[in-house]
Write an enzyme that holds these catalytic residues in place. Structure first.
Site, PDB file in Angstrom:
ATOM      1  N   LYS A 202       0.855  -1.179   0.000  1.00  0.00           N
ATOM      2  CA  LYS A 202       0.000   0.000   0.000  1.00  0.00           C
ATOM      3  C   LYS A 202       0.889   1.225   0.000  1.00  0.00           C
ATOM      4  CE  LYS A 202      -0.687   1.937   4.432  1.00  0.00           C
ATOM      5  NZ  LYS A 202      -1.420   2.300   5.596  1.00  0.00           N
TER       6      LYS A 202
ATOM      7  N   GLU B 155      -4.469   5.699  16.809  1.00  0.00           N
ATOM      8  CA  GLU B 155      -3.018   5.640  17.004  1.00  0.00           C
ATOM      9  C   GLU B 155      -2.618   6.741  17.978  1.00  0.00           C
ATOM     10  OE1 GLU B 155      -0.771   4.363  13.119  1.00  0.00           O
ATOM     11  OE2 GLU B 155      -2.077   6.039  12.656  1.00  0.00           O
TER      12      GLU B 155
ATOM     13  N   HIS C 245      -7.426  -0.356   5.261  1.00  0.00           N
ATOM     14  CA  HIS C 245      -7.677  -1.131   6.482  1.00  0.00           C
ATOM     15  C   HIS C 245      -9.129  -1.055   6.974  1.00  0.00           C
ATOM     16  CE1 HIS C 245      -3.443  -1.116   6.272  1.00  0.00           C
ATOM     17  NE2 HIS C 245      -3.213  -0.009   6.934  1.00  0.00           N
TER      18      HIS C 245
ATOM     19  N   LYS D 279      -4.451  10.090  14.330  1.00  0.00           N
ATOM     20  CA  LYS D 279      -3.135  10.057  14.961  1.00  0.00           C
ATOM     21  C   LYS D 279      -3.147  10.954  16.187  1.00  0.00           C
ATOM     22  CE  LYS D 279      -0.273   8.770  11.071  1.00  0.00           C
ATOM     23  NZ  LYS D 279       0.140   7.481  11.621  1.00  0.00           N
TER      24      LYS D 279
HETATM   25  N1  LIG Z   1       7.891   1.254   6.000  1.00  0.00           N
HETATM   26  C1  LIG Z   1       6.733   0.740   6.372  1.00  0.00           C
HETATM   27  O1  LIG Z   1       6.514   0.407   7.526  1.00  0.00           O
HETATM   28  C2  LIG Z   1       5.628   0.534   5.365  1.00  0.00           C
HETATM   29  C3  LIG Z   1       4.383   0.078   5.815  1.00  0.00           C
HETATM   30  C4  LIG Z   1       3.380  -0.160   4.876  1.00  0.00           C
HETATM   31  C5  LIG Z   1       3.632   0.040   3.546  1.00  0.00           C
HETATM   32  N2  LIG Z   1       4.837   0.499   3.141  1.00  0.00           N
HETATM   33  C6  LIG Z   1       5.073   0.677   1.703  1.00  0.00           C
HETATM   34  O2  LIG Z   1       6.177  -0.104   1.304  1.00  0.00           O
HETATM   35  C7  LIG Z   1       6.905   0.547   0.288  1.00  0.00           C
HETATM   36  C8  LIG Z   1       8.343   0.733   0.727  1.00  0.00           C
HETATM   37  O3  LIG Z   1       8.344   1.520   1.899  1.00  0.00           O
HETATM   38  P1  LIG Z   1       9.666   1.920   2.675  1.00  0.00           P
HETATM   39  O4  LIG Z   1       9.224   2.599   3.912  1.00  0.00           O
HETATM   40  O5  LIG Z   1      10.582   0.762   2.771  1.00  0.00           O
HETATM   41  O6  LIG Z   1      10.258   3.007   1.686  1.00  0.00           O
HETATM   42  P2  LIG Z   1      11.720   3.618   1.640  1.00  0.00           P
HETATM   43  O7  LIG Z   1      12.549   3.160   2.776  1.00  0.00           O
HETATM   44  O8  LIG Z   1      11.552   5.084   1.423  1.00  0.00           O
HETATM   45  O9  LIG Z   1      12.233   3.056   0.234  1.00  0.00           O
HETATM   46  C9  LIG Z   1      12.623   1.737  -0.014  1.00  0.00           C
HETATM   47  C10 LIG Z   1      13.783   1.736  -0.964  1.00  0.00           C
HETATM   48  O10 LIG Z   1      13.342   2.049  -2.254  1.00  0.00           O
HETATM   49  C11 LIG Z   1      14.436   2.598  -2.982  1.00  0.00           C
HETATM   50  N3  LIG Z   1      13.930   3.654  -3.858  1.00  0.00           N
HETATM   51  C12 LIG Z   1      13.546   3.483  -5.145  1.00  0.00           C
HETATM   52  N4  LIG Z   1      13.126   4.583  -5.701  1.00  0.00           N
HETATM   53  C13 LIG Z   1      13.177   5.520  -4.757  1.00  0.00           C
HETATM   54  C14 LIG Z   1      12.831   6.887  -4.725  1.00  0.00           C
HETATM   55  N5  LIG Z   1      12.347   7.520  -5.793  1.00  0.00           N
HETATM   56  N6  LIG Z   1      13.007   7.538  -3.557  1.00  0.00           N
HETATM   57  C15 LIG Z   1      13.491   6.922  -2.480  1.00  0.00           C
HETATM   58  N7  LIG Z   1      13.856   5.614  -2.479  1.00  0.00           N
HETATM   59  C16 LIG Z   1      13.683   4.923  -3.607  1.00  0.00           C
HETATM   60  C17 LIG Z   1      15.472   3.035  -1.976  1.00  0.00           C
HETATM   61  O11 LIG Z   1      16.588   2.193  -2.120  1.00  0.00           O
HETATM   62  P3  LIG Z   1      17.854   2.557  -3.046  1.00  0.00           P
HETATM   63  O12 LIG Z   1      18.023   4.039  -2.982  1.00  0.00           O
HETATM   64  O13 LIG Z   1      18.992   1.803  -2.441  1.00  0.00           O
HETATM   65  O14 LIG Z   1      17.456   2.062  -4.363  1.00  0.00           O
HETATM   66  C18 LIG Z   1      14.855   2.740  -0.623  1.00  0.00           C
HETATM   67  O15 LIG Z   1      15.736   2.174   0.295  1.00  0.00           O
HETATM   68  C19 LIG Z   1       6.176   1.868   0.050  1.00  0.00           C
HETATM   69  O16 LIG Z   1       5.286   1.714  -1.000  1.00  0.00           O
HETATM   70  C20 LIG Z   1       5.424   2.103   1.329  1.00  0.00           C
HETATM   71  O17 LIG Z   1       4.272   2.883   1.152  1.00  0.00           O
HETATM   72  C21 LIG Z   1       5.848   0.734   4.020  1.00  0.00           C
END
Ligand SMILES: NC(=O)c1ccc[n+]([C@@H]2O[C@H](COP(=O)([O-])OP(=O)(O)OC[C@H]3O[C@@H](n4cnc5c(N)ncnc54)[C@H](OP(=O)(O)O)[C@@H]3O)[C@@H](O)[C@H]2O)c1
Length: 516
Positions: free
Chosen positions: A173, A241, A265, A365
């Site tokens: 999501k 939250e 959700h 929140k």
């Molecule tokens: N974090 C959570 O708890 C959570 C919960 C629910 C859903 N999500 C979803 O899961 C996905 C990933 O979330 P995340 O929190 O892991 O995200 P994040 O840490 O911001 O990004 C994941 C990775 O994607 C790469 N990336 C690719 N294109 C990018 C761009 N344009 N800007 C920044 N980074 C980019 C980066 O790695 P490199 O720079 O090494 O390529 C980064 O480490 C998202 O769609 C988010 O909405 C996350």
């Protein structure tokens, strides 16, 4: 469908009934990110600890950061140490770490996908994996279309008809930011993957207590007959939250509470509570019934948006004894931000079962505590013979509270006679507590859902038509809000239960929010 149970089903059935996933490789796009660190790696490690992963298995992390395999393993170990629900077992870790490989590359570079392809070929051949590949999009949503397009162009995705193995796509999501963008994303995905290959994540559906709504309703004979407009006065769904936006200010500025919590959700919770009994516990039957509910939700149009919704944004306040800043003072948030951090709404489901029963949803929140629950408020007894002895208004209607988190469990409130004369009537609770009834620790939602995706069970993932119907409901509200004068934010203090407008939404109907 196989007669052996998958993870989601096994959670509902006997221990040991579970089917092992096929030998396969998971490719995580965005392997250097927060989701991989906090959720995916700990979930995979815990599946390894429970011997739920196939013997022939590999994980390929893909991201731009230039890591070696060894650095990727070190990062994964640090993540598991920090976020796993169980401590690291050295032998299990060593074996699991041996399955981790890293490929660094640009998301939009054909050459990166060639290298990914040759890595997969090598791993498939070394580990005798029959080209079964699960592609996990753990990148920011803006990167989803690029990765999907490149996967298609590189020939890494078989449409399951030609190749010997399977290819599946897990999408996190948010899935779009309104109806139009969600449809556009669907079209992009469907140009490469068939719908049955797509697993849209809503981690709420992986929660034990959410799955238990299905068991409670459909494995018991006594609740279904009273589960309708005949006996139900109204339903409340709260997802509260206590945290603020933390380090995700720029994400939240683009999102807000309605998109972040309600579209996925909360509407999913609504479907599980209200759908008709499916004929079978499988992806098609369950999702058919959920989608019918979403189609039956009465759409809010024009003035109905003002009457049926309340939105809020927190100002500075106190939560759990600590002073906290207002939303507009959070990092990466505009000092004049119009983004809502709270939303309450009233919905109706126009079908035979739920005609004219209001469903009140609220989420926010910086509320006083973290608490998610669904409460069914039943109608009063039709005739009160005690009216001459006690004040009839003091006799409370029955409520059934399903607590999703924390204090997971179910409580039924009913009236009882207090001991002694004269007759006094008091509400009491009949309680089921997960912690007391089941001693085993529950797997995380990500463990359940990852395993289901590996097993090809889509029951607990949202289908394209469900997402579409949910966005249609939410997009009407977004459009209605856009037509209204901007609210005067902030309008609730951090550490309180949201703006006055949310209480007024209930008071207009002669009701109030339940204290959770
Ligand atoms: N974090 C959570 O708890 C959570 C919960 C629910 C859903 N999500 C979803 O899961 C996905 C990933 O979330 P995340 O929190 O892991 O995200 P994040 O840490 O911001 O990004 C994941 C990775 O994607 C790469 N990336 C690719 N294109 C990018 C761009 N344009 N800007 C920044 N980074 C980019 C980066 O790695 P490199 O720079 O090494 O390529 C980064 O480490 C998202 O769609 C988010 O909405 C996350």
């Amino acid at each position: 469908m196989s007669t052996r149970a998958t993870a989601g089903q096994a959670a509902l059935l006997e221990p040991g009934a579970e089917r092992a996933p096929d030998p396969c490789t998971i490719v995580i796009f965005g392997a250097s990110g927060d989701l991989t660190r906090r959720m995916l790696m700990p979930a995979l490690y815990n599946l390894a600890l429970d011997r739920r992963l196939p013997a022939r298995f590999a994980v390929v992390g893909f991201a731009r950061r230039e890591w070696s395999d060894e650095e990727f393993r070190q990062q994964a170990l640090a993540a598991v140490k920090e976020f796993s629900r169980r401590p690291v077992d050295a032998a299990v870790w060593d074996s699991f770490a041996g399955s981790l490989t890293y490929v660094s590359g640009e998301y939009d570079g054909a050459e990166s996908y060639e290298r990914l392809g040759s890595t997969l070929k090598r791993l498939d051949s070394e580990r005798r994996i029959p080209e079964n590949h699960l592609f996990y999009l753990a990148v920011p949503p803006s990167a989803y279309p690029t990765v999907v397009k490149q996967l298609g162009a590189s020939g890494l995705v078989s449409r399951e008809a030609e190749g010997s193995g399977w290819a599946r796509l897990v999408v996190e999501k948010p899935f779009g930011r309104d109806l139009e963008s969600a449809r556009a994303l669907d079209r992009q995905i469907h140009s490469v993957f068939r719908e049955r290959q797509v697993y849209r994540m809503d981690h709420f559906l992986g929660k034990e207590t959410v799955q238990n709504i299905l068991v409670f309703r459909f494995a018991n004979g006594i609740f279904e007959p009273v589960w309708s407009q005949r006996y139900v006065d109204h339903v409340q769904i709260t997802v509260a939250e206590s945290i603020g936006v933390e380090r995700r200010g720029s994400y939240y500025e683009e999102t807000g509470a309605l998109r972040d919590m309600v579209q996925n959700h909360m509407l999913q919770l609504l479907t599980l509570v209200t759908m008709e009994p499916p004929a079978a516990f499988n992806g098609q039957a369950v999702r058919d019934e959920k989608e019918k509910v979403l189609q039956a939700v009465r759409r809010l149009r024009g003035n109905e948006v003002a009457e049926g919704t309340a939105r809020g944004q927190y100002g500075a306040g106190w939560v759990a004894g600590a002073a906290v800043p207002g939303y507009r003072q959070e990092p990466e948030v505009s000092a004049e931000s119009p983004t809502e951090t709270f939303v309450a709404l009233k919905l109706y489901i126009d079908n035979w079962r739920w005609a004219e029963v209001p469903f009140y949803l609220r989420t926010g929140k910086r509320l006083p505590k973290r608490s998610s629950e669904v409460t069914i408020h039943f109608k009063r007894a039709p005739h009160l013979m005690f009216r001459e002895i006690v004040d009839a208004s003091s006799i409370e209607p029955n409520t059934l509270a399903m607590r999703i988190q924390p204090n997971e469990g179910i409580s039924l409130k009913f009236e009882a006679k207090a001991p002694g004369a004269p007759i006094r009537i008091r509400p009491v609770n009949m309680d089921f507590l997960y912690g007391a009834s089941f001693l085993a620790e529950a797997p995380s939602a990500y463990e359940t859902l990852l395993l289901d995706a590996l097993q090809g069970d889509s029951t607990l993932f949202t289908r394209s038509d469900e997402v579409d119907a949910a966005w249609a409901i939410v997009t009407d509200i977004l459009e209605g809000w856009a037509e209204m004068p901007p609210p005067s934010f902030p309008n609730y203090e951090a550490g309180t239960w949201g703006p006055d407008e949310a209480d007024e939404l209930m008071e207009r109907d002669g009701r109030r929010w339940r204290r959770v």
